[in-house]
Scaffold this motif. Structure first.
Motif, PDB file in Angstrom:
ATOM      1  N   GLU A 171       0.665  -1.006  -0.046  1.00 36.50           N
ATOM      2  CA  GLU A 171       0.647  -0.002  -0.101  1.00 36.50           C
ATOM      3  C   GLU A 171       0.973   1.205   0.100  1.00 36.50           C
ATOM      4  OE1 GLU A 171      -3.683   0.682   3.017  1.00 36.50           O
ATOM      5  OE2 GLU A 171      -3.479  -1.066   2.915  1.00 36.50           O
ATOM      6  N   LEU A 172       0.499   2.448  -0.596  1.00 40.97           N
ATOM      7  CA  LEU A 172       1.171   3.294  -0.515  1.00 40.97           C
ATOM      8  C   LEU A 172       0.786   4.260   0.379  1.00 40.97           C
ATOM      9  CD1 LEU A 172       1.128   5.270  -3.974  1.00 40.97           C
ATOM     10  CD2 LEU A 172       2.711   5.089  -3.172  1.00 40.97           C
ATOM     11  N   HIS A 173       1.613   4.678   1.684  1.00 42.66           N
ATOM     12  CA  HIS A 173       1.660   5.335   2.771  1.00 42.66           C
ATOM     13  C   HIS A 173       1.343   6.890   1.888  1.00 42.66           C
ATOM     14  CE1 HIS A 173       2.730   6.941   6.810  1.00 42.66           C
ATOM     15  NE2 HIS A 173       3.245   7.861   6.147  1.00 42.66           N
ATOM     16  N   HIS A 174       0.698   8.545   2.947  1.00 43.42           N
ATOM     17  CA  HIS A 174       0.765   9.902   2.170  1.00 43.42           C
ATOM     18  C   HIS A 174       1.571  10.286   3.104  1.00 43.42           C
ATOM     19  CE1 HIS A 174      -1.984   7.311  -0.842  1.00 43.42           C
ATOM     20  NE2 HIS A 174      -2.018   8.098  -1.228  1.00 43.42           N
ATOM     21  N   ASN A 175       2.144  11.320   2.698  1.00 45.06           N
ATOM     22  CA  ASN A 175       2.661  12.313   3.905  1.00 45.06           C
ATOM     23  C   ASN A 175       1.859  13.592   3.978  1.00 45.06           C
ATOM     24  OD1 ASN A 175       3.920  10.673   5.908  1.00 45.06           O
ATOM     25  ND2 ASN A 175       6.244  10.980   4.170  1.00 45.06           N
ATOM     26  N   ALA A 176       1.683  14.536   4.750  1.00 43.93           N
ATOM     27  CA  ALA A 176       0.699  16.611   3.655  1.00 43.93           C
ATOM     28  C   ALA A 176       2.052  16.504   4.140  1.00 43.93           C
ATOM     29  CB  ALA A 176       0.194  15.719   5.663  1.00 43.93           C
ATOM     30  N   VAL A 177       1.821  17.269   2.464  1.00 37.85           N
ATOM     31  CA  VAL A 177       2.565  18.200   1.999  1.00 37.85           C
ATOM     32  C   VAL A 177       2.467  19.223   1.646  1.00 37.85           C
ATOM     33  CG1 VAL A 177       4.386  18.866   1.148  1.00 37.85           C
ATOM     34  CG2 VAL A 177       4.769  16.991   1.905  1.00 37.85           C
ATOM     35  N   ASP A 178       1.886  21.415   1.768  1.00 40.74           N
ATOM     36  CA  ASP A 178       1.221  21.529   1.241  1.00 40.74           C
ATOM     37  C   ASP A 178      -0.071  21.448   0.613  1.00 40.74           C
ATOM     38  OD1 ASP A 178       1.274  24.394   0.384  1.00 40.74           O
ATOM     39  OD2 ASP A 178       1.453  23.709  -1.697  1.00 40.74           O
ATOM     40  N   GLY A 179      -1.270  20.725   2.347  1.00 39.93           N
ATOM     41  CA  GLY A 179      -2.651  20.635   1.743  1.00 39.93           C
ATOM     42  C   GLY A 179      -2.672  19.807   0.939  1.00 39.93           C
ATOM     43  N   HIS A 180      -1.795  18.709   0.634  1.00 46.34           N
ATOM     44  CA  HIS A 180      -2.035  17.552  -0.185  1.00 46.34           C
ATOM     45  C   HIS A 180      -1.506  16.659   0.124  1.00 46.34           C
ATOM     46  CE1 HIS A 180      -3.211  19.651  -3.906  1.00 46.34           C
ATOM     47  NE2 HIS A 180      -2.426  20.786  -3.224  1.00 46.34           N
ATOM     48  N   ALA A 181      -2.189  15.219  -0.163  1.00 45.56           N
ATOM     49  CA  ALA A 181      -1.317  13.531   0.618  1.00 45.56           C
ATOM     50  C   ALA A 181      -1.297  13.298  -0.028  1.00 45.56           C
ATOM     51  CB  ALA A 181      -2.629  12.735   1.144  1.00 45.56           C
ATOM     52  N   VAL A 182       0.911  13.168  -0.561  1.00 49.13           N
ATOM     53  CA  VAL A 182       1.986  12.922  -1.083  1.00 49.13           C
ATOM     54  C   VAL A 182       2.078  11.575  -0.521  1.00 49.13           C
ATOM     55  CG1 VAL A 182       4.318  13.685  -1.286  1.00 49.13           C
ATOM     56  CG2 VAL A 182       2.927  15.423  -0.862  1.00 49.13           C
ATOM     57  N   PRO A 183       2.200  10.946  -2.169  1.00 46.70           N
ATOM     58  CA  PRO A 183       2.066   9.748  -1.795  1.00 46.70           C
ATOM     59  C   PRO A 183       3.747   9.036  -1.841  1.00 46.70           C
ATOM     60  CG  PRO A 183       1.657   9.828  -4.024  1.00 46.70           C
ATOM     61  CD  PRO A 183       1.897  11.627  -3.166  1.00 46.70           C
ATOM     62  N   VAL A 184       3.996   8.041  -0.551  1.00 46.70           N
ATOM     63  CA  VAL A 184       5.600   8.058  -0.502  1.00 46.70           C
ATOM     64  C   VAL A 184       5.759   6.698  -0.208  1.00 46.70           C
ATOM     65  CG1 VAL A 184       7.406   7.965   1.314  1.00 46.70           C
ATOM     66  CG2 VAL A 184       5.560   9.621   0.834  1.00 46.70           C
ATOM     67  N   PRO A 185       6.863   5.993  -1.397  1.00 45.64           N
ATOM     68  CA  PRO A 185       8.006   6.171  -1.796  1.00 45.64           C
ATOM     69  C   PRO A 185       7.328   7.305  -3.457  1.00 45.64           C
ATOM     70  CG  PRO A 185       8.053   4.081  -1.857  1.00 45.64           C
ATOM     71  CD  PRO A 185       6.827   4.522  -1.525  1.00 45.64           C
ATOM     72  N   HIS A 186       7.640   8.368  -3.551  1.00 47.20           N
ATOM     73  CA  HIS A 186       8.162   8.339  -4.947  1.00 47.20           C
ATOM     74  C   HIS A 186       9.079   8.472  -5.394  1.00 47.20           C
ATOM     75  CE1 HIS A 186       7.583  12.256  -2.871  1.00 47.20           C
ATOM     76  NE2 HIS A 186       8.249  12.539  -3.326  1.00 47.20           N
ATOM     77  N   TYR A 187       9.149   8.523  -6.674  1.00 43.84           N
ATOM     78  CA  TYR A 187      10.664   8.998  -7.796  1.00 43.84           C
ATOM     79  C   TYR A 187       9.628   9.760  -8.785  1.00 43.84           C
ATOM     80  CZ  TYR A 187       8.839   5.757 -11.205  1.00 43.84           C
ATOM     81  OH  TYR A 187       8.520   5.227 -12.181  1.00 43.84           O
ATOM     82  N   GLY A 188      10.923  11.069  -9.479  1.00 43.44           N
ATOM     83  CA  GLY A 188      10.716  11.902 -10.637  1.00 43.44           C
ATOM     84  C   GLY A 188      12.189  12.298 -11.297  1.00 43.44           C
ATOM     85  N   VAL A 189      11.233  13.204 -11.258  1.00 42.47           N
ATOM     86  CA  VAL A 189      12.607  14.579 -12.153  1.00 42.47           C
ATOM     87  C   VAL A 189      12.304  15.236 -12.323  1.00 42.47           C
ATOM     88  CG1 VAL A 189      13.626  15.183 -14.275  1.00 42.47           C
ATOM     89  CG2 VAL A 189      13.062  12.635 -14.311  1.00 42.47           C
ATOM     90  N   VAL A 190      13.314  16.669 -12.159  1.00 41.36           N
ATOM     91  CA  VAL A 190      13.208  18.200 -11.620  1.00 41.36           C
ATOM     92  C   VAL A 190      13.517  18.455 -13.707  1.00 41.36           C
ATOM     93  CG1 VAL A 190      14.004  20.339 -10.960  1.00 41.36           C
ATOM     94  CG2 VAL A 190      13.736  17.820  -9.158  1.00 41.36           C
ATOM     95  N   LEU A 191      12.778  18.974 -14.005  1.00 36.53           N
ATOM     96  CA  LEU A 191      12.472  19.696 -15.720  1.00 36.53           C
ATOM     97  C   LEU A 191      13.006  21.246 -15.405  1.00 36.53           C
ATOM     98  CD1 LEU A 191       8.988  17.769 -16.396  1.00 36.53           C
ATOM     99  CD2 LEU A 191      12.084  16.696 -16.764  1.00 36.53           C
ATOM    100  N   SER A 192      12.923  21.232 -16.622  1.00 36.60           N
ATOM    101  CA  SER A 192      12.983  22.956 -16.691  1.00 36.60           C
ATOM    102  C   SER A 192      11.325  23.350 -16.359  1.00 36.60           C
ATOM    103  CB  SER A 192      13.749  22.924 -17.838  1.00 36.60           C
ATOM    104  OG  SER A 192      12.564  23.271 -19.111  1.00 36.60           O
ATOM    105  N   TRP A 193      11.584  25.059 -16.094  1.00 33.52           N
ATOM    106  CA  TRP A 193      10.004  25.317 -15.871  1.00 33.52           C
ATOM    107  C   TRP A 193       8.946  24.397 -17.271  1.00 33.52           C
ATOM    108  CZ3 TRP A 193       7.454  27.059 -11.865  1.00 33.52           C
ATOM    109  CH2 TRP A 193       6.610  27.661 -12.537  1.00 33.52           C
ATOM    110  N   GLU A 194       9.600  25.079 -18.363  1.00 33.95           N
ATOM    111  CA  GLU A 194       8.979  25.036 -19.707  1.00 33.95           C
ATOM    112  C   GLU A 194       8.711  23.958 -20.245  1.00 33.95           C
ATOM    113  OE1 GLU A 194      12.526  26.871 -19.770  1.00 33.95           O
ATOM    114  OE2 GLU A 194      10.887  28.973 -19.523  1.00 33.95           O
ATOM    115  N   VAL A 195       9.580  22.386 -19.697  1.00 33.83           N
ATOM    116  CA  VAL A 195       9.431  21.179 -20.142  1.00 33.83           C
ATOM    117  C   VAL A 195       8.420  20.477 -19.147  1.00 33.83           C
ATOM    118  CG1 VAL A 195      10.546  18.930 -20.074  1.00 33.83           C
ATOM    119  CG2 VAL A 195      11.696  20.832 -21.365  1.00 33.83           C
TER     120      VAL A 195
END
Length: 141
Positions: A60-84
């Protein structure tokens, strides 16, 4: 920013065919080497490998509260440029991706202001893609 080198991440998937299609056709990652149990992808210049792992009933995904949202943990991704980030989020909407957290601006007007979005792959792995208008804010306190 220092010279960034590509990361390597290997994630479990219980349906290799569905996830292969998702990463290749929805996210439009170029496919690399593969076998019957794994597939390499180019995820914005980084090496993502999906590995077959039988589905477990206890995952099961765990969630942490961040900025009023339930952020799924774990997660992964990429930091993109603003335009991309902007064009990629529109691309995902056109492809019918269901967001866990719709694209929005987090920490608006504060240190670390960023665009972010969360969605799941077909195996339930949570992905976050984000962007900073000022990349120097990436590690700001």
């Amino acid at each position: 920013m220092p010279n960034i080198t590509p990361f390597h991440i290997a994630i479990p998937v219980h349906n290799l065919a569905k996830c292969r299609t998702f990463y290749r056709d929805v996210l439009e990652c170029e496919e690399g080497r593969s076998s019957d149990h794994w597939v390499d992808f180019n995820l914005f210049g980084h090496q993502l490998v999906i590995h077959y792992k039988p589905k477990s009933s206890s995952e099961e995904l765990h969630h942490n509260a961040v900025d009023g949202h339930a952020v799924p943990v774990p997660h992964y991704g990429v930091v993109l440029s603003w335009e991309v980030f902007q064009s990629f989020s529109e691309h995902l909407k056109l492809k019918g991706v269901q967001f866990v957290i719709e694209p929005y601006i987090r920490f608006k007007g504060e240190v670390g202001e960023q665009a972010t979005m969360f969605f799941l792959d077909p195996a339930g792995n949570a992905l976050e893609f984000k962007a900073f208008k000022d990349m120097n804010q990436l590690f700001a306190k």
